[in-house]
Design an enzyme around this catalytic site. Structure first.
Site, mmCIF file in Angstrom:
data_model
loop_
_atom_site.group_PDB
_atom_site.id
_atom_site.type_symbol
_atom_site.label_atom_id
_atom_site.label_comp_id
_atom_site.label_asym_id
_atom_site.label_seq_id
_atom_site.Cartn_x
_atom_site.Cartn_y
_atom_site.Cartn_z
ATOM 1 N N GLU A 58 0.875 -1.159 0.000
ATOM 2 C CA GLU A 58 0.000 0.000 0.000
ATOM 3 C C GLU A 58 0.922 1.221 0.000
ATOM 4 O O GLU A 58 1.808 1.318 0.851
ATOM 5 C CB GLU A 58 -0.870 -0.023 1.260
ATOM 6 C CG GLU A 58 -1.950 1.016 1.211
ATOM 7 C CD GLU A 58 -2.831 1.023 2.461
ATOM 8 O OE1 GLU A 58 -2.825 0.050 3.225
ATOM 9 O OE2 GLU A 58 -3.512 2.042 2.646
ATOM 10 N N ARG A 289 4.959 -13.172 9.651
ATOM 11 C CA ARG A 289 5.695 -11.954 9.341
ATOM 12 C C ARG A 289 7.011 -11.929 10.096
ATOM 13 O O ARG A 289 7.192 -12.602 11.101
ATOM 14 C CB ARG A 289 4.875 -10.694 9.583
ATOM 15 C CG ARG A 289 4.315 -10.474 10.939
ATOM 16 C CD ARG A 289 3.706 -9.054 11.036
ATOM 17 N NE ARG A 289 2.680 -8.770 10.028
ATOM 18 C CZ ARG A 289 2.614 -7.641 9.329
ATOM 19 N NH1 ARG A 289 3.492 -6.691 9.509
ATOM 20 N NH2 ARG A 289 1.659 -7.453 8.463
ATOM 21 N N LYS A 299 4.142 0.852 10.222
ATOM 22 C CA LYS A 299 4.294 2.069 9.422
ATOM 23 C C LYS A 299 3.848 3.285 10.206
ATOM 24 O O LYS A 299 4.392 4.363 10.051
ATOM 25 C CB LYS A 299 3.453 1.967 8.151
ATOM 26 C CG LYS A 299 4.104 1.152 7.063
ATOM 27 C CD LYS A 299 3.307 1.328 5.783
ATOM 28 C CE LYS A 299 3.284 0.056 4.986
ATOM 29 N NZ LYS A 299 2.249 0.053 3.964
#
Ligand code: ATP
Ligand code: MG
Length: 580
Positions: A58, A289, A299
């Site tokens: 994104e 992850r 983020k």
């Protein structure tokens, strides 16, 4: 915290040898559960034996080391199975996204060594198709416009132990839904007035299936589609359809999407059964992850560090963003090696920062050019060497490469050595310089400390020494136990060198115990005025150097200029980090 992850350990046991052509000859690929799925599909002929993966960022921030794992995995699999990997911008949220992020993402994927020139995609290119499919769901009675408030929707969603309640708007006619959805699209309703939901099952034990929202109203400019749309599709709906449109075969994502997989499959099944999308559908596969110690990875937090000025920017060399790591001096090869060593598994994965540092040393040891640099200089006057005279000395550019050539520098009366290479009262086992003792200046002569001069505060200002002319390096003759690096004043260059330490003092600043910012390491950046050997005068960013005994360094890509060099230390030569 162990540096070996559970998953990697399990994978090692089942390792199979496989040969792939990667342009560098044979390459041993460790197997993992994703490869096993792909291997089975290749055998059965599913997807016509094609492998098409995608990396779907994104564009709402810079890439970090966790993304590197996903990039290496997706592009790596495509390469190993002679397939392709798409770079797809998952750009469905006009509010948080930006072209600056998009550009930096492209740049970093390329920097890592992966190409997407013919395979660059945007979810926003599918807005038309996504809208048309939404109308199709409405027409089939599988989607409806819900006009409850956000609070009502939340209240009626139920909990993990209680089923949800049907919306009073759930049974609107297709005609009414189509009309409202069209009005939403044309901007006739305010943000939040309505949403479009799939009609699945409000009683499902899986909350993701309780009539998930697939469209919301957003009166916002999109950086690619401008003001063409006032409705924007949600991630779960967009992602599976984008994958199917691009004929992705294996859609790899992180574990938190496991519970979304039934939704992914539900949407695609319904579009395949009416011929809107081709079969077979892509298969979503989840892996764990990557988490790295001594850093934060979200983020939102990285953005907060940047916006509050706690770091100098997204590319601050202490940030575990790819832009920061590159600026600090990490190589693409080291990051690929790190990602490969991290492996792929479904087990919760915590990796120690030391593993990342080790990957850089392993990548650079054989190839980096060597140089001498004195980071904390103290002056040495060689009293029996004539003033104004110099002696040519040289050393291999790289001791592992016989054809790498030599670098030249001059020995002279005034040289600098590292302050810590001298001890006035040497402890047992100290073989460097002390009053009355000898040490070799690497690639040059043996010198002996005769006396020292100190300032009022007791700091050594000058070491007076003599040299033995019969001991030039490479000419045979006697040797001594200690050898230290040095730079002479006559041809040395002064430069700023930035020494970095971990940005956080604790292994998991994100543990939730207090604000992560309270764990910032106040000593994470130290700048020193160093003396460098002359071969470094033309050093450029993207070049890595091993400064003998001091670590791996690279010129700062923003601040270093010819004549005013600035070097960053990427890592020291040895493990052995202690909290400062
Ligand atoms: P957010 O969704 O909160 O903005 P994100 O880290 O998921 O953050 P994306 O841009 O959606 O950001 O990530 C792109 C891809 O990178 C996704 O497929 C995601 O699963 C993967 N990814 C992100 N973080 C990690 C990580 N720490 N380890 C492995 N893969 C990751
Ligand atoms: Mg995401």
């Amino acid at each position: 915290m162990s540096s070996v992850t559970q998953g990697a350990a399990t994978d090692a046991k089942t390792e199979v040898k496989k040969t792939a052509v990667d342009g560098k000859g044979e390459h041993k690929l460790p197997s993992n559960f994703i490869r096993q799925i792909i291997d089975a599909d290749q055998l059965s002929g599913k997807h016509n034996r094609k492998v098409v993966t995608r990396f779907p960022p994104e564009p709402n921030g810079y890439l970090h080391i966790g993304h590197a794992k996903s990039i290496c995995l997706n592009f790596g699999l495509a390469k190993d199975y002679a397939g392709v990997c798409h770079l797809r911008f998952d750009d469905t949220n006009p509010v948080k996204e930006d072209v600056e992020y998009e550009e930096s993402i492209k740049e970093m994927v390329e920097w890592l060594g992966f190409s997407f020139t013919e395979n660059l995609y945007y979810a926003s290119d599918y807005f038309g198709k996504l809208y048309e499919f939404a109308q199709h769901f409405i027409e089939r009675g599988l989607a409806y416009v819900d006009s409850q408030s956000a609070d009502e929707i939340r209240a009626n969603r139920g909990t993990l132990v209680e089923p949800g309640k049907n919306s009073p708007f759930r049974d609107r006619s297709s005609e009414e839904n189509l009309r409202l959805f069209d009005e939403m699209k044309r901007g006739l309703h305010a943000d939040g007035a309505h949403i479009l939901r799939l009609k699945m099952d409000m009683g499902s034990p899986n909350i993701n299936l309780r009539d998930p929202a697939i469209y919301r109203i957003r009166h916002a400019e999109h950086h690619r589609t401008g003001d063409a749309w006032c409705v924007y599709p949600m991630y779960d709906y967009t992602h599976c359809i984008s994958d199917a449109i691009e004929r992705i075969t294996h859609s790899l994502c992180t574990l938190e999407f496991e519970a979304h997989r039934p939704l992914y499959d539900w949407v695609l099944e319904r579009l395949v059964e009416t011929g809107k999308l081709p079969a077979p559908s892509p298969q979503q596969i989840e892996f764990s992850r990557l988490n790295l110690s001594y850093t934060v990875m979200s983020k939102r937090k990285l953005l907060e560090l940047v916006e509050t000025g706690l770091v100098s920017g997204w590319d601050d060399p202490r940030m575990m963003t790819l832009a920061g790591l590159r600026r600090r001096g990490f190589t693409p090869g080291s990051i690929r090696l790190f990602a490969e060593r991290a492996g792929v598994s479904k087990a919760h994965q915590w990796i120690d920062m030391a593993d990342l540092e080790r990957a850089l040393r392993d990548d650079l040891d054989a190839t980096a050019r060597r140089a001498m640099a004195v980071l904390d200089p103290v002056r040495v006057m060689i009293e029996n060497y004539p003033d104004g005279q110099t002696e040519d000395c040289s050393a291999p550019v790289n001791p592992h490469d016989d054809n790498g050539g030599r670098r030249n520098f001059k020995f002279a009366r005034e040289v600098f050595i590292e302050r810590e290479d001298f001890m006035e009262n040497p402890v047992k086992g100290f073989f460097r310089l002390a009053p009355g003792t000898e040490v070799r200046l690497r690639h040059a002569f043996i010198i002996k400390c005769e006396r020292i001069e100190k300032d009022a505060a007791g700091n050594v200002t000058t070491i007076f020494a003599t040299y033995d002319a019969a001991t030039k390096s490479g000419t045979g003759g006697r040797n001594v136990k200690g050898a230290i690096h040095w730079v002479s004043k006559v041809d040395g260059i002064q430069a700023e060198v930035r020494l970095y330490d971990r940005l956080f003092n604790v292994e998991n600043p994100d543990s939730g115990e207090g604000d992560y910012r309270t764990y910032l390491n106040p000593h994470s950046l130290k700048s020193v005025n160093a003396w460098l050997e002359p071969s470094l005068a033309n050093a450029k960013a993207d070049e890595s150097y091993q400064f003998e005994r001091n670590g791996y360094f690279t010129p700062d890509r923003i601040d270093s200029k010819p004549g005013a060099l600035v070097f960053n230390r990427a890592v020291t030569l040895k493990d052995g980090w202690k909290p400062s």
